[in-house]
Design an enzyme around this catalytic site. Structure first.
Site, PDB file in Angstrom:
ATOM      1  N   ASP A   7       8.257 -19.386 -40.092  1.00 35.73           N
ATOM      2  CA  ASP A   7       8.684 -19.826 -41.253  1.00 35.73           C
ATOM      3  C   ASP A   7       7.817 -20.632 -41.861  1.00 35.73           C
ATOM      4  OD1 ASP A   7      11.018 -20.378 -42.881  1.00 35.73           O
ATOM      5  OD2 ASP A   7      11.401 -22.114 -41.727  1.00 35.73           O
ATOM      6  N   ASP A 207      13.184 -22.508 -37.558  1.00 36.87           N
ATOM      7  CA  ASP A 207      14.056 -23.252 -37.158  1.00 36.87           C
ATOM      8  C   ASP A 207      15.186 -22.993 -38.330  1.00 36.87           C
ATOM      9  OD1 ASP A 207      13.430 -24.288 -39.633  1.00 36.87           O
ATOM     10  OD2 ASP A 207      12.987 -26.413 -39.132  1.00 36.87           O
ATOM     11  N   ASP A 211      16.457 -18.526 -39.781  1.00 27.98           N
ATOM     12  CA  ASP A 211      15.765 -17.889 -39.068  1.00 27.98           C
ATOM     13  C   ASP A 211      16.322 -17.093 -37.712  1.00 27.98           C
ATOM     14  OD1 ASP A 211      13.560 -18.466 -40.308  1.00 27.98           O
ATOM     15  OD2 ASP A 211      13.724 -20.417 -39.696  1.00 27.98           O
TER      16      ASP A 211
END
Length: 217
Positions: A7, A207, A211
Site C-alpha cells: 500500500d 494497513d 487492504d
C-alpha cells in the site's frame, strides 16, 4: 517471497498527512470549506480524515456536528451537516454524484496530483464546493527498505486507492517496479490472486480496511 505488494499511504509514506492547499468554489469561503469537510471527517479514522480535522482545529474553526455518517470504502465519506448532504472523496467518487466539474479547477487538481499530493473533493447538496490538497511525506526508512528488498531480488508493486499522478510521483521517486493506482479493496484482492496464479510467492504490506481482503488472500 518473489513479489511484495505494498500500500502507499501509511506504508511507504509516513501516514501523517497535512492539508497544504484549499481551493474553494466561487461563493464558498475557504474556512467554510475546511470546517464542512472536518465536520464529516471527524467520524472517520482514515489518516487523510485526521489531517482535515487537524487543519480545521489549527485554524480554530468551529466544527459543526455531522449526522448520518457513512464511509464508502475505497471512495470517500458522506454525512449531513446543518441539514445539507455533504460528500467528500476522490474525484471518481464525487464525479458520480455531482454536476460537471469546472475545467480550471480540474486542472488545479491535476497540478496538485503531479506534486504527489492527494486531492479530496467536497460537495454540498450535489454541488461542488471545493477541494483540498493533502501531502504525506515518504517515510525516512522507506528508500533504504526498497533498496534492501531489491537486493534480495524481490519485485515491488505499489497497490493504492490514490490517484495515478500521485502514485507515480511517489513510486518513481522510490524506484517501485510496478504501480497500480485508483484501486478498490476488491481490485487489490484480484491483483494478489493474479500474481499468485503466475506461481509467484506473494507478500502484502498494508494497513486498514482497504487492504484487508488482499492481506487475507
Amino acid at each position: 517471497v518473489d513479489v511484495l505488494i505494498t500500500d502507499k499511504t501509511g506504508t511507504l509514506t509516513a501516514g501523517q498527512p497535512s492539508v497544504t492547499d484549499l481551493v474553494a468554489a466561487d461563493g464558498t469561503a475557504e474556512d467554510d470549506l475546511l470546517a464542512t469537510a472536518a465536520s464529516v471527517e471527524s467520524d472517520s479514522e482514515h489518516p487523510l480524515a485526521r489531517a482535515v480535522v487537524k487543519a480545521a482545529k489549527e485554524k480554530e474553526l468551529t466544527i459543526p456536528d455531522a449526522q448520518d455518517f457513512n464511509s464508502h470504502t475505497g471512495g470517500g465519506v458522506s454525512g449531513t451537516v446543518g441539514g445539507a448532504k455533504i460528500e467528500i472523496g476522490k474525484p471518481a467518487f464525487i464525479s458520480e454524484r455531482i454536476s460537471e466539474l469546472p475545467e480550471d479547477l480540474v486542472a488545479r487538481s491535476e497540478e496538485l496530483q503531479q506534486a504527489a499530493k492527494t486531492v479530496v473533493w467536497i460537495a454540498r447538496n450535489g454541488e461542488w464546493i471545493g477541494l483540498l490538497g493533502i501531502s504525506d511525506a515518504i517515510k525516512e526508512s522507506t528508500p533504504s527498505a526498497v533498496e534492501s528488498l531489491h537486493r534480495r531480488g524481490i519485485r515491488l508493486i505499489m497497490a493504492t486507492g490514490d490517484n495515478e499522478a500521485t502514485a507515480y510521483a511517489v513510486g518513481d521517486e522510490l524506484g517501485i517496479d510496478e504501480i497500480h493506482a485508483g484501486l478498490s479493496p476488491e481490485d487489490k484482492l484480484v491483483l494478489v490472486k493474479e500474481i499468485r496464479s503466475e506461481g509467484k510467492i506473494v507478500a502484502m504490506a498494508g494497513d486498514g480496511i482497504n487492504d484487508a481482503p488482499a492481506l487475507a488472500e
